[in-house]
Design a protein around this motif. Structure first.
Motif, PDB file in Angstrom:
ATOM      1  N   HIS A  44       0.744  -1.072   0.020  1.00  0.00           N
ATOM      2  CA  HIS A  44       0.064  -0.050   0.028  1.00  0.00           C
ATOM      3  C   HIS A  44       0.816   1.199  -0.009  1.00  0.00           C
ATOM      4  O   HIS A  44       0.618   2.370  -0.820  1.00  0.00           O
ATOM      5  N   GLU A  45       2.089   1.125   0.603  1.00  0.00           N
ATOM      6  CA  GLU A  45       2.815   2.328   0.661  1.00  0.00           C
ATOM      7  C   GLU A  45       3.415   2.612  -0.548  1.00  0.00           C
ATOM      8  O   GLU A  45       3.678   3.722  -0.974  1.00  0.00           O
ATOM      9  N   MET A  46       3.901   1.537  -1.266  1.00  0.00           N
ATOM     10  CA  MET A  46       4.584   1.646  -2.434  1.00  0.00           C
ATOM     11  C   MET A  46       3.493   2.094  -3.476  1.00  0.00           C
ATOM     12  O   MET A  46       4.042   2.953  -4.354  1.00  0.00           O
ATOM     13  N   ILE A  47       2.450   1.790  -3.449  1.00  0.00           N
ATOM     14  CA  ILE A  47       1.263   2.124  -4.337  1.00  0.00           C
ATOM     15  C   ILE A  47       1.056   3.607  -4.136  1.00  0.00           C
ATOM     16  O   ILE A  47       0.972   4.404  -5.010  1.00  0.00           O
ATOM     17  N   ALA A  48       1.094   4.056  -2.892  1.00  0.00           N
ATOM     18  CA  ALA A  48       0.843   5.462  -2.580  1.00  0.00           C
ATOM     19  C   ALA A  48       1.844   6.422  -3.161  1.00  0.00           C
ATOM     20  O   ALA A  48       1.630   7.427  -3.818  1.00  0.00           O
ATOM     21  N   SER A  49       3.063   5.779  -3.077  1.00  0.00           N
ATOM     22  CA  SER A  49       4.223   6.515  -3.694  1.00  0.00           C
ATOM     23  C   SER A  49       4.376   6.591  -5.090  1.00  0.00           C
ATOM     24  O   SER A  49       4.628   7.599  -5.688  1.00  0.00           O
ATOM     25  N   ILE A  50       3.707   5.663  -5.844  1.00  0.00           N
ATOM     26  CA  ILE A  50       3.672   5.747  -7.279  1.00  0.00           C
ATOM     27  C   ILE A  50       2.700   6.526  -7.710  1.00  0.00           C
ATOM     28  O   ILE A  50       2.846   7.446  -8.652  1.00  0.00           O
TER      29      ILE A  50
ATOM     30  N   GLU B 132      -1.916  -5.847  -9.656  1.00  0.00           N
ATOM     31  CA  GLU B 132      -2.289  -7.120  -9.943  1.00  0.00           C
ATOM     32  C   GLU B 132      -1.644  -8.250  -9.128  1.00  0.00           C
ATOM     33  O   GLU B 132      -2.429  -9.056  -8.510  1.00  0.00           O
ATOM     34  N   SER B 133      -0.246  -7.998  -8.813  1.00  0.00           N
ATOM     35  CA  SER B 133       0.494  -8.944  -7.852  1.00  0.00           C
ATOM     36  C   SER B 133      -0.183  -8.791  -6.661  1.00  0.00           C
ATOM     37  O   SER B 133      -0.417  -9.855  -5.983  1.00  0.00           O
ATOM     38  N   HIS B 134      -0.640  -7.694  -5.902  1.00  0.00           N
ATOM     39  CA  HIS B 134      -0.838  -7.158  -4.739  1.00  0.00           C
ATOM     40  C   HIS B 134      -2.262  -7.903  -4.331  1.00  0.00           C
ATOM     41  O   HIS B 134      -2.589  -8.710  -3.484  1.00  0.00           O
TER      42      HIS B 134
END
Length: 98
Positions: A23-29, A63-65
């Motif tokens: 979730h943190e990585m997605i927010a960063s992207i 998708e992976s998540h």
């Protein structure tokens, strides 16, 4: 929701930690996409290509998540999580209430 899930299923701590990290990585992207979109609004060409690359990466991660999330916590969620008010925070946008 994760806090409630962990109260009911402490054995999922490692899984939840990975999901939080995702979730943190997605927010960063998403933040990066917003920055690129602001820049692209003022230009063309490479700026738009950069947004496309970020969105391709985001799609792969999402998708992976979701596949991982479904495999690892769906059984626990299917068993139900006690109603402590957590769902109101998660679904508050559902009825258009912001």
């Amino acid at each position: 929701m994760f806090a409630e899930l962990l109260r009911e299923h402490p054995d999922l701590a490692g899984t939840v930690a990975k999901l939080v990290q995702d979730h943190e990585m997605i927010a960063s992207i998403l933040s990066r996409v917003a920055e690129l979109a602001d820049h692209a609004a003022r230009s063309r060409g490479p700026a738009l290509e950069a947004i496309g690359r970020e969105l391709d990466g985001l799609a792969a991660i999402m998708e992976s998540h979701f596949n991982y999330e479904e495999r690892t916590i769906s059984a626990a969620l299917d068993g139900g999580i006690p109603a402590t008010g957590w769902s109101e925070l998660v679904f508050r946008f559902r009825d258009g209430a912001h």
